[in-house]
Design an enzyme around this catalytic site. Structure first.
Site, PDB file in Angstrom:
ATOM      1  N   LYS A 157       0.847  -1.185   0.000  1.00 60.79           N
ATOM      2  CA  LYS A 157       0.000   0.000   0.000  1.00 60.79           C
ATOM      3  C   LYS A 157       0.891   1.246   0.000  1.00 60.79           C
ATOM      4  O   LYS A 157       1.814   1.353   0.804  1.00 60.79           O
ATOM      5  CB  LYS A 157      -0.918  -0.011   1.232  1.00 60.79           C
ATOM      6  N   GLU A 181     -18.590  -5.170  11.266  1.00 59.67           N
ATOM      7  CA  GLU A 181     -19.473  -4.380  12.123  1.00 59.67           C
ATOM      8  C   GLU A 181     -20.533  -5.227  12.818  1.00 59.67           C
ATOM      9  O   GLU A 181     -20.881  -4.965  13.983  1.00 59.67           O
ATOM     10  CB  GLU A 181     -20.146  -3.269  11.303  1.00 59.67           C
ATOM     11  N   ARG A 198     -24.646  -1.540   8.422  1.00 61.20           N
ATOM     12  CA  ARG A 198     -24.374  -2.953   8.157  1.00 61.20           C
ATOM     13  C   ARG A 198     -24.733  -3.846   9.342  1.00 61.20           C
ATOM     14  O   ARG A 198     -24.747  -5.067   9.225  1.00 61.20           O
ATOM     15  CB  ARG A 198     -22.891  -3.124   7.809  1.00 61.20           C
TER      16      ARG A 198
END
Length: 635
Positions: A281, A365, A393
């Site tokens: 990344k 979540e 969610r």
């Protein structure tokens, strides 16, 4: 010599480039991304890390017919550049500009819109099954990150893909990061695979050698049966293949030649394949590689040093984190939970000071909410810090696992209201509507940062579920508001009581209401302002007071009107059977596009002038024909 990117016109040109040209093309694309994002802001590190991977996909597949689905979608800048949208990057994430996520209306190459994680595999399987039923022939490729793989929905899809006959090609982009560093068992599992590349070399070497001999071909077929045993030695617990999905990898996600070779093998395979690709990344830009979390999603920055514009004002997230630490010092029952967002939610300092009482569950979540419920059922006082767009969610878990049992979980709902440039998938304008009808749940909306701290402290000492919603950013320093002396459940605060019109404003919209009052006061019009800090329960006693005094009532919120705060007030007033005029102001029944929040508030007439305009249209108690006010005064 002119750049490849300057001459680039069509995706077919990628297949005609040499490996050296493709590598140079990647370098140019990285430079292009940095030079654009440092002006507009955006998702930097994830897009820098996926350049070679994206180029390799376009080198092997034909996306005029093949379908490419991106998980989360914030890493699609390279994809957008390759599909004819480079010239639009000056408008990235701006109002009516280029979206920072896949957008079907923007391009035929954007197959499926994704702003939340762990959805790509389900969508890809749905597209693949439709392909088969329609008698069509093309490949379906889903790119999913290792962080998104922690979401339970991804495993539901993997289970279905492995047990079915619809071929899907899965690219697992493994950069060891969600937004924060990855945590948990899946991260550890992938780490073990990354350490065992010798398995791939051994397997490839045996195949190559045996195929040179007639007897070897027979042995190769026999050895195929031993494959699982070899894997158990070299790579313990081959999860994907045990689920019925062929595994390839791990491979270097910055080696175009290697990826192109493996992608071609996957394309030619008749079964579903998962290709494990290792990327970095922030690749190619030193400051982004060193701190990928900081450069995940950023505003404008110095493209040479990576330094960002300094923000001196305390944000709501920071204030929340500070108060959580203060409470934790005083009471060992407090625990804090996040879903891969410890920096974004302001819990990074908490995580360092209370390592054993901080829990980052990754992008999960639903699990976070039910885990919090379990903690609360056993005597702890959990706080789950989460963005408004992501708590959507976990709706069933909030309702069934927390509120049904009346467990004292605190939901710290960050980024409530408009968030701006991330657009439709991230605007936090639905939480009031989908939470307000759940029994046993208190909903609080503090008017400023000081009130957030006070209400978090008050909430900690209650014994029932509480949701505290608060916005992105900081307060308007020019607006001073008196604190609530004593917080009482369901009781609002009168900030001004004058005239015969009252605005019941909630959350940060109280600051907007004060600005409206001040502007009207300048031209001789008095209105009352009430801080409706409790969205649920509403203050029926105070509503009765203004109804009986025959005030015109206006509600003001940064949520959709349908099922929102105003709808609750309207429903109550209607039950009184009084001839009260009421106007509800908020967002209409629509998804709110991307753009600067000031532009969006103005567009939906929730800026100061828009609110005043609506008050004038609504109330017979303010007249444009009077001597004290004219249209020019309002503009």
């Amino acid at each position: 010599m002119s750049k490849i990117l300057d001459k680039y016109n069509d995706i077919e040109e990628i297949k005609e480039m040499s490996i050296d040209q493709l590598n140079l093309f990647c370098q140019e694309i990285r430079e292009f991304i940095v030079m654009k994002i440092f002006k507009t802001g955006g998702h930097l590190a994830s897009n820098l890390g996926i350049v070679e991977l994206t180029i390799s996909l376009y080198n092997i597949f034909d996306f005029r017919k093949d379908k490419l689905i991106w998980d989360v979608g914030h890493q699609t800048y390279v994809h957008k550049i390759l599909t004819g949208r480079a010239s639009d990057f000056d408008t990235l994430r701006q109002y009516q500009g280029l979206s920072g996520f896949p957008k079907r209306e923007e391009s035929n190459f954007d197959i499926f819109e994704t702003g939340h994680s762990s959805t790509s595999l389900s969508a890809a399987l749905g597209i693949a099954r439709a392909r088969n039923l329609n008698g069509e022939v093309y490949d379906v490729i889903a790119v999913i990150g290792d962080g998104a793989l922690t979401g339970g929905m991804a495993f539901e899809a993997l289970n279905d893909i492995g047990g079915g006959t619809a071929k899907v090609i899965i690219i697992l982009n493994d950069n060891q990061m969600s937004i924060s560093e990855n945590v948990g068992g899946i991260s550890s599992y992938l780490y073990k695979i990354r350490l065992a590349p010798k398995y791939i070399k051994i397997k490839g070497g045996i195949k190559t050698t045996l195929k040179k001999f007639t007897l070897g071909k027979t042995l190769a077929k026999a050895l195929k049966k031993l494959k699982s045993g070899i894997k158990e030695i070299m790579i313990p617990n081959m999860l994907f293949e045990d689920m019925g999905i062929k595994y390839m990898g791990p491979i270097n996600g910055h080696d175009i030649k290697e990826m192109s070779k493996v992608f071609k093998m996957a394309r030619d395979s008749e079964e579903s394949v998962l290709i494990h690709v290792i990327t970095t990344k922030g690749k190619g830009v030193e400051f982004a590689e060193k701190n990928p979390e900081k450069f995940h999603a950023i505003g404008p920055f110095d493209c040479k040093t990576g330094e960002m514009n300094s923000i001196t004002a305390t944000t709501y997230s920071e204030a929340f984190g500070e108060e959580a630490i203060s409470l934790a010092k005083a009471d060992k029952r407090l625990v804090a939970i996040t879903a891969a967002m410890k920096y974004g939610t302001g819990l990074n300092k908490f995580s360092l000071e209370f390592k054993d009482r901080f829990f980052d569950v990754g992008i999960a979540e639903q699990h976070a909410v039910t885990m919090a419920a379990g903690m609360a059922s056993n005597g702890l006082k959990p706080i789950f810090a989460v963005y408004s767009t992501f708590i959507q969610r976990a709706y069933d878990q909030i309702l069934h696992d927390v509120c049904l049992q009346k467990l004292p979980v605190i939901f710290a709902i960050d980024r409530a209201g408009l968030v701006g440039e991330d657009g439709k998938t991230h605007q936090g304008i639905f939480d009031v509507s989908f939470l307000s009808h759940i029994p046993n749940l208190i909903i609080i909306n503090p008017k400023n940062i000081l009130e957030l701290k006070n209400m978090l402290r008050w909430s900690f000492f209650q014994n029932e579920p509480i949701a505290i919603r608060y916005p992105k950013g900081s307060d308007d320093a020019s607006i001073e508001l008196p604190p609530i002396i004593t917080i009482k459940k369901g009781k609002w605060q009168i900030l001004s009581n004058e005239g015969n019109i009252v605005i019941f404003a909630t959350g940060k919209m109280v600051q907007r209401a004060i600005q409206v009052r001040n502007k009207l006061l300048d031209i001789g019009i008095n209105i009352s302002i009430v801080n409706a800090c409790f969205i649920k329960p509403i203050d029926e006693e105070l509503i009765n007071y203004f109804v009986n005094k025959e005030y015109d009532i206006i509600t003001l919120e940064d949520n959709i009107l349908h099922g929102g705060f105003g709808a609750m007030v309207l429903e109550y007033i209607n039950s009184l059977d009084k001839n009260t005029k009421i106007l509800t102001l908020g967002f209409n029944d629509s998804f709110i596009e991307q753009g600067n929040v000031d532009i969006l508030y103005k567009l939906y007439e929730l800026d100061v002038d828009g609110i005043i305009h609506n008050i004038i249209k609504f109330s017979h108690k303010v007249s444009l024909e009077g001597e004290k006010i004219s249209k020019s005064d309002l503009l």
